[in-house]
Enzyme design. Structure first.
Site, PDB file in Angstrom:
ATOM      1  CG  HIS A   1      -4.087  -3.516   2.717  1.00  0.00           C
ATOM      2  ND1 HIS A   1      -3.115  -3.018   3.549  1.00  0.00           N
ATOM      3  CD2 HIS A   1      -4.672  -2.443   2.146  1.00  0.00           C
ATOM      4  CE1 HIS A   1      -3.121  -1.697   3.503  1.00  0.00           C
ATOM      5  NE2 HIS A   1      -4.059  -1.324   2.658  1.00  0.00           N
TER       6      HIS A   1
ATOM      7  CB  CYS B   1      -0.980  -0.051   1.176  1.00  0.00           C
ATOM      8  SG  CYS B   1      -2.275   1.206   1.084  1.00  0.00           S
TER       9      CYS B   1
ATOM     10  CD  GLU C   1      -2.038  -6.178   5.172  1.00  0.00           C
ATOM     11  OE1 GLU C   1      -1.539  -6.508   4.079  1.00  0.00           O
ATOM     12  OE2 GLU C   1      -2.273  -4.979   5.475  1.00  0.00           O
TER      13      GLU C   1
END
Lengths: 202, 258
Positions: free
Chosen positions: A182, A77, A184
């Protein structure tokens, strides 16, 4: 050991958790010199580009030195955007300039004139470019995005995503990678990207 | 006019876990609450079924229960790798920090923001706008769309459209819009309400309240112009599955993450 750089841009907990789930052993550098002990670097970040100003000249030169030494890097990001020369979101804050180009605000209109919501918040598809894919990034998979600014499509683009017009959702030059989404927070598709990065470091 | 975002941008499905004292509970308007399971186990199940996002809503009555929230959030976050929002009882930047430290990506604020709208900008400047979801509970009152606080019990002077715009101006990243009239009815979302609010702001609007069948989601994403839709009990009851809803959306040409 993978260095997870905390410069105060958002919450590291979820990136830390996801990297560990992929088997990473993490080092959280307190000072730029700690990067010398790292075999790879992850630069996360979410929020305003101005937050990257915390990466002062000592951090910038340390990170640049590691990238020049061929240490694998993954920017997430804001951490990906920082690889570019700068961002319209904070014109006074310089990016690292590792990749040419500038971060600009996403359009709030489609080319046909329809209105688009900005930020681009939600799940969207990344189309991998054949030339230089980011390891583990499955072409056509959905990833979670939340951003109002984006990188232009250039020679360093490893994947594109359509939101009104295409933007670079992943970049790669050598062992330096970045993703706008993202990983994650992108379920199995995201863990595949992190897992490939962690696996490539060992 | 807001047109559907083009191509591949997925319509998001969000499952809400109403949590009290570490357990998921369900009940209409918080009365007659029944146990609906372990939050982490339910979260993992919805994740496996393809839910796009999770909300943990603290419907706690006591301070002791509130202390359990951080543990619940940690337990939910440990098992899933999709966005997680936490709401209920977030009244300060410190409250927001606590749930974010526990593993939340976003915090939902409602009554506290109505009491002090600067809370929106204070949380946004610390954690970023993407971390701030302003929850709006709206009730029809003739032609008015009245915003209510305190879990929908207390009418405020705010109109839903005006408050949504104010929240956006103060740095909210998303609006979670619940129709008090539709909530618990399972007769469908309030599409006109959703459409008017969604069309008035440039940030995503999550529709909530009234979900009872896959066709309701098709309606709220088309006529209601929602960016995301949230439901709770229909997922807990297995009235309709995440997969069935996504299949219906796809049949109607609405992109979903499969």
């Amino acid at each position: 050991m993978i260095a997870l750089v905390d410069y105060g841009a958002g919450n590291l907990a979820s990136v830390r958790k996801a990297l560990r789930a992929c088997g990473a052993v993490l080092l959280e550098p307190a000072a730029p010199a700690d990067l010398d002990r790292a075999s790879a670097i992850v630069l996360p970040g979410v929020g305003h580009f101005a937050a990257t100003a915390s990466l002062d000249e000592s951090w910038r030169s340390a990170i640049r030195g590691r990238l020049e030494a061929g240490v694998p890097f993954l920017g997430i990001c804001l951490g990906m955007q920082w690889l570019f020369e700068g961002s319209d979101e904070a014109p006074d804050v310089a990016g690292l300039g590792w990749l040419p180009g500038r971060i600009t605000r996403l359009p709030d209109r489609t080319p046909e004139g329809g209105r688009l919501k900005v930020p681009h918040a939600g799940w969207n598809v990344a189309r991998a470019t054949a030339r230089s894919p980011v390891p583990g990034l499955q072409d056509g998979a959905y990833f979670y995005f939340t951003h109002a600014y984006a990188a232009p499509v250039t020679g360093a683009t490893a994947a594109t995503t359509m939101y009104g017009s295409p933007f670079a959702s992943a970049v790669r030059r050598g062992l330096v990678c970045g993703v706008q989404f993202h990983p994650e927070k992108s379920g199995a598709a995201g863990l595949a990207v992190l897992g490939a990065f962690v696996g490539g470091v060992r | 006019m807001t047109r559907p975002a083009p191509d591949t941008f997925a319509r998001r499905l969000i499952a809400c876990l109403d949590v009290r004292a570490g357990r998921v509970v369900k009940g209409v308007h918080f009365e007659g609450l029944r146990d609906a399971g372990d939050p982490a186990a339910l979260a993992a199940r919805y994740d496996a079924e393809g839910i796009d996002e999770l909300v943990v809503l603290d419907v706690t009555a006591t301070a002791e229960d509130r202390l359990a929230l951080a543990r619940t959030v940690s337990a939910v976050a440990a098992n899933v790798f999709i966005p997680l929002a936490v709401g209920g009882g977030v009244r300060s930047v410190d409250d927001a920090a606590r749930v974010i430290d526990a593993g939340a990506d976003k915090v939902g604020i409602n009554t506290a923001a109505l009491g002090d709208p600067s809370l929106i900008s204070r949380i946004a400047s610390r954690f970023g706008s993407q971390a701030v979801v302003v929850a709006i509970d709206a009730k029809r009152d003739g032609d008015r769309l009245t915003v209510c606080s305190h879990a929908g019990r207390t009418p405020t002077p705010w109109d839903a459209v005006a408050w949504a715009r104010e929240a956006q101006a103060r740095g909210a990243g998303e609006i979670l819009l619940t129709s008090i009239d539709a909530d618990g009815t399972r007769r469908g979302f309030d599409c006109p309400l959703t459409a008017v609010v969604s069309g008035a702001v440039g940030i995503p609007v999550i529709a909530s309240g009234g979900a009872g069948a896959p066709s309701h989601f098709v309606d709220v994403f088309s006529a209601g112009r929602a960016d995301a839709a949230l439901a709770a009990s229909i997922f807990h009851d297995e009235t309709c599955s995440v997969r069935a809803i996504k299949a219906a959306l796809r049949t109607h040409g609405l992109p979903v993450r499969l």
